[in-house]
Design an enzyme around this catalytic site. Sequence first.
Site, PDB file in Angstrom:
ATOM      1  N   GLU A  95       0.783  -1.251  -0.050  1.00 44.95           N
ATOM      2  CA  GLU A  95      -0.013  -0.028   0.007  1.00 44.95           C
ATOM      3  C   GLU A  95       0.966   1.325  -0.109  1.00 44.95           C
ATOM      4  O   GLU A  95       1.896   1.226   0.580  1.00 44.95           O
ATOM      5  CB  GLU A  95      -1.010   0.161   1.242  1.00 44.95           C
ATOM      6  N   GLU A 104      -2.074  11.811   3.788  1.00 44.69           N
ATOM      7  CA  GLU A 104      -3.255  11.750   4.552  1.00 44.69           C
ATOM      8  C   GLU A 104      -3.040  12.896   5.489  1.00 44.69           C
ATOM      9  O   GLU A 104      -2.002  13.139   6.003  1.00 44.69           O
ATOM     10  CB  GLU A 104      -3.190  10.302   5.306  1.00 44.69           C
TER      11      GLU A 104
END
Length: 285
Positions: A164, A169
């Site tokens: 991933e 974020e």
Amino acid sequence: MRSYAALGPLLLLGCIPAAVPPLPIAAEPLSPMLTRPADYRLVWSDEFDTGDQPDPQRWTYETHRNRQGWYNGEAQYYSRNRSRNIRLEGGRLIIEAHAERLNRTDYPDWGGQEFTSGRLVTRGRQSWRTGFFELRARLPCGRGTWPAIWLLPERETGRWHGGEIDIAEHVGSEPGAVHHSVQTPDRNFRAANHPNGVTQLPDACDTFHRYQLHWTEEWVRIGVDDRIGLSVRVSDLGIRFATPMYLILNLAIGGHWGGAQGIDAAALPARLEVDYVRVYQKDPE
């Protein structure tokens, strides 16, 4: 995004893998600048300047967990074809979260959530194996907001076997701290040992910035506005990152990280705005 989807049922039941020592991050041998190489060409893009909804040839909506609730303890319902949550406006993609309750007559998959938002993916439309990715975006603030720009494998057998890559974020309880990370079966947030970095952007919620990823066979470099925030040697990760990955743009509300300080419903609506997405790859020799 810290997605339980990649963990599989074993970890969902709380069986945490044996501790793995912290990853020794290799020193970056190159310049700290993160710029697109001259021999890379544009292979895919979206400028969001046509129509009022995302191009269905490029994007699809991800809504499969609405009824049972989303991973990470998130509190939102992700809508489909609902302009209140996802639309094109002024040449930009808008993903907007609202504090509202729906009804099952109009939304049969509604799971009782008190917030709505959107999650767009290129899965089934486009995926990539390495490349230079750039997205110009403005992030939301507000306690409880959790926007993410990230990549997952098209085909995943569980527990991050394909890896991933989290380009950006941002949790509203930490305004201005943009997080970058890479996760694998042995190096992930559940084990608290995955490689991660933070770029401090005090104006992240007021100004558009260029969020970037340069992914090669040897390195994963992530940063903002041509500056590296995280650099990881692929050979140190324990997997090859050999599976093509698709792009995800979403605005979650709450969750174990995004909602760690609670959710300020009065801060909604809040929006993730994306000016463009551009993907470049190296010209074949």
